[in-house]
Motif scaffolding. Structure first.
Motif, PDB file in Angstrom:
ATOM      1  N   LYS A   1       0.865  -1.182   0.000  1.00  0.00           N
ATOM      2  CA  LYS A   1       0.000   0.000   0.000  1.00  0.00           C
ATOM      3  C   LYS A   1       0.901   1.231   0.000  1.00  0.00           C
ATOM      4  O   LYS A   1       1.753   1.380   0.877  1.00  0.00           O
ATOM      5  CB  LYS A   1      -0.887  -0.005   1.250  1.00  0.00           C
ATOM      6  CG  LYS A   1      -1.826  -1.208   1.350  1.00  0.00           C
ATOM      7  CD  LYS A   1      -3.082  -0.973   0.561  1.00  0.00           C
ATOM      8  CE  LYS A   1      -4.247  -1.906   0.901  1.00  0.00           C
ATOM      9  NZ  LYS A   1      -3.981  -3.169   1.552  1.00  0.00           N
ATOM     10  N   ALA A   2       0.664   2.103  -0.983  1.00  0.00           N
ATOM     11  CA  ALA A   2       1.636   3.180  -1.193  1.00  0.00           C
ATOM     12  C   ALA A   2       0.962   4.519  -1.452  1.00  0.00           C
ATOM     13  O   ALA A   2      -0.180   4.583  -1.949  1.00  0.00           O
ATOM     14  CB  ALA A   2       2.542   2.830  -2.372  1.00  0.00           C
ATOM     15  N   GLY A   3       1.670   5.593  -1.093  1.00  0.00           N
ATOM     16  CA  GLY A   3       1.202   6.945  -1.385  1.00  0.00           C
ATOM     17  C   GLY A   3       0.168   7.426  -0.381  1.00  0.00           C
ATOM     18  O   GLY A   3      -0.207   6.709   0.549  1.00  0.00           O
TER      19      GLY A   3
ATOM     20  N   LYS B   1      -2.897   5.330  -0.012  1.00  0.00           N
ATOM     21  CA  LYS B   1      -2.636   3.965   0.481  1.00  0.00           C
ATOM     22  C   LYS B   1      -3.269   2.886  -0.393  1.00  0.00           C
ATOM     23  O   LYS B   1      -3.926   1.974   0.093  1.00  0.00           O
ATOM     24  CB  LYS B   1      -3.129   3.820   1.922  1.00  0.00           C
ATOM     25  CG  LYS B   1      -2.253   4.585   2.896  1.00  0.00           C
ATOM     26  CD  LYS B   1      -2.771   4.440   4.319  1.00  0.00           C
ATOM     27  CE  LYS B   1      -2.197   5.524   5.192  1.00  0.00           C
ATOM     28  NZ  LYS B   1      -3.152   6.082   6.155  1.00  0.00           N
TER      29      LYS B   1
END
Lengths: 254, 254
Positions: free
Chosen positions: B118-120, B123
């Motif tokens: 999960k990124a940025g 998420k």
């Protein structure tokens, strides 16, 4: 110059004739006792990754015997596929005494779009996930001088991040592009080295290869080309050594 | 069979002789009116990415004229370097009427290690960041049938995620590996297609190429090899068409 880093794309674009010239370039560099980093950014999984690794770094079976094909010493590798995509390369490094550099934090302008995204439960940038993976794999394979064949590509334009990355990946060599034309100076480079004065391979491409375009010598490019390269390489070495002396990170015996 | 997807690693591992055979394979496939996806997972930045793109998809200057070297129709590309690494490929697709497939959610076991993080700020998994980027770039380049040359590699083993990805990347073809030997069935494949019955290129490698090892015909592998490939390809096509009929996603004119 101890190492050359030919860029496979500029050979490969001409098809098999280009790849043949690449193989000849490697042979010539070996004759001159240079180590060779092939900048090919290869990546795939399992048997396919193994084919890349064996072809470029190891040996392949041909006419009933195992043969070295490209025979380079080190190869750059891209990590988007996860550990399935890296392990076959590591296996070949172990077996054939070779090295890889895994793209971690690259020097190009858009590098951060993915690499800087805060990711995972601990919300650390993606490149730190890669760095931790490299650290774990590198620590399994340490040579006599304390370094591992599993290295990382860390662009020269991130001295602050490099200080942290150096702490995480103590046993890895950093391949550091972006020196010179991309804007990094000798001062920027210092954090990429360990306290022992080793650990960073600073790569300058355009500032060395195209040095003749920047100087008076462009009046006689054919005559002065080798001299322009020689001068640029010496200037780079001296600039880095001078910063290293100030910081106290002097390699033993220098 | 409408398209073949030769895997560059298995040619390239033999050096320039292997690359020559690759170029001959492409020529032969063209003679048979097949489209060719080169599975090479190339990646680099700016002028270097452009060299890969021009060599594989476009044309390079050689002896004062522009020449097609590999001349494939589509190429797989890795996105770790961000948009600098993708734009040169897109530029060549536009100029030469070619296509790329950007690795997004791959079918290998470790794919999730990076791609699912999960990124940025929002998420969302990393692969959704790639999907959104593809969607944006693809929408700038739509052909007469409503599809873009900018596609995505989405492994066949994620039917749930595929449904969402299909909504995000409506105009992109999905290159879908993992059918057959890697465990995905025709039923799993249905969400990868658009409602119009198009949009997915389902690729089966080992289940087709090595079909003779699974059948009675391995008693006569040399004699029955072509037949075993033919049967496996027909079986795959019929399995997928039968599921498509049930789901009502039937391409026009079929």
């Amino acid at each position: 110059v101890a190492i050359v880093k030919p860029q496979m794309a500029f050979y490969e674009q001409y098809g098999f004739e280009g790849v043949r010239v690449f193989q000849e370039t490697v042979r010539y560099a070996k004759m001159k006792d240079l180590l060779i980093i092939e900048d090919a950014k290869r990546n795939d999984i399992e048997s396919t990754a193994l084919a890349y690794a064996m072809g470029h770094l190891g040996e392949v079976e041909l006419l009933n015997s195992m043969r070295s094909i490209y025979g380079v010493d080190m190869l750059t590798v891209t990590p988007y596929l996860g550990s399935d995509g890296i392990k076959p390369f590591i296996k070949v490094c172990e077996e054939y005494n070779k090295g890889i550099f895994i793209l971690t934090k690259t020097s190009n302008p858009s590098a951060g779009e993915l690499q800087d995204l805060k990711a995972g439960d601990d919300k650390i940038p993606l490149y730190l996930h890669i760095a931790k993976y490299i650290s774990k794999e590198a620590s399994r394979l340490i040579g006599k001088k304390g370094y591992s064949p599993i290295g990382a590509v860390i662009g020269a334009t991130y001295p602050k991040e490099a200080r942290l990355l150096r702490k995480i990946m103590k046993t890895s060599f950093f391949l550091v592009p972006g020196y010179g034309k991309q804007g990094a100076t000798a001062q920027d480079i210092e954090p990429y080295f360990n306290e022992d004065g080793y650990g960073a391979l600073v790569s300058s491409s355009r500032a060395v290869t195209f040095a003749y375009l920047d100087s008076e010598s462009n009046k006689y490019p054919q005559l002065d080309y080798l001299e322009s390269v020689r001068e640029a390489a010496i200037r780079m070495r001296d600039d880095i050594l001078s910063v290293m002396r100030k910081s106290g990170k002097i390699p033993k015996g220098w």
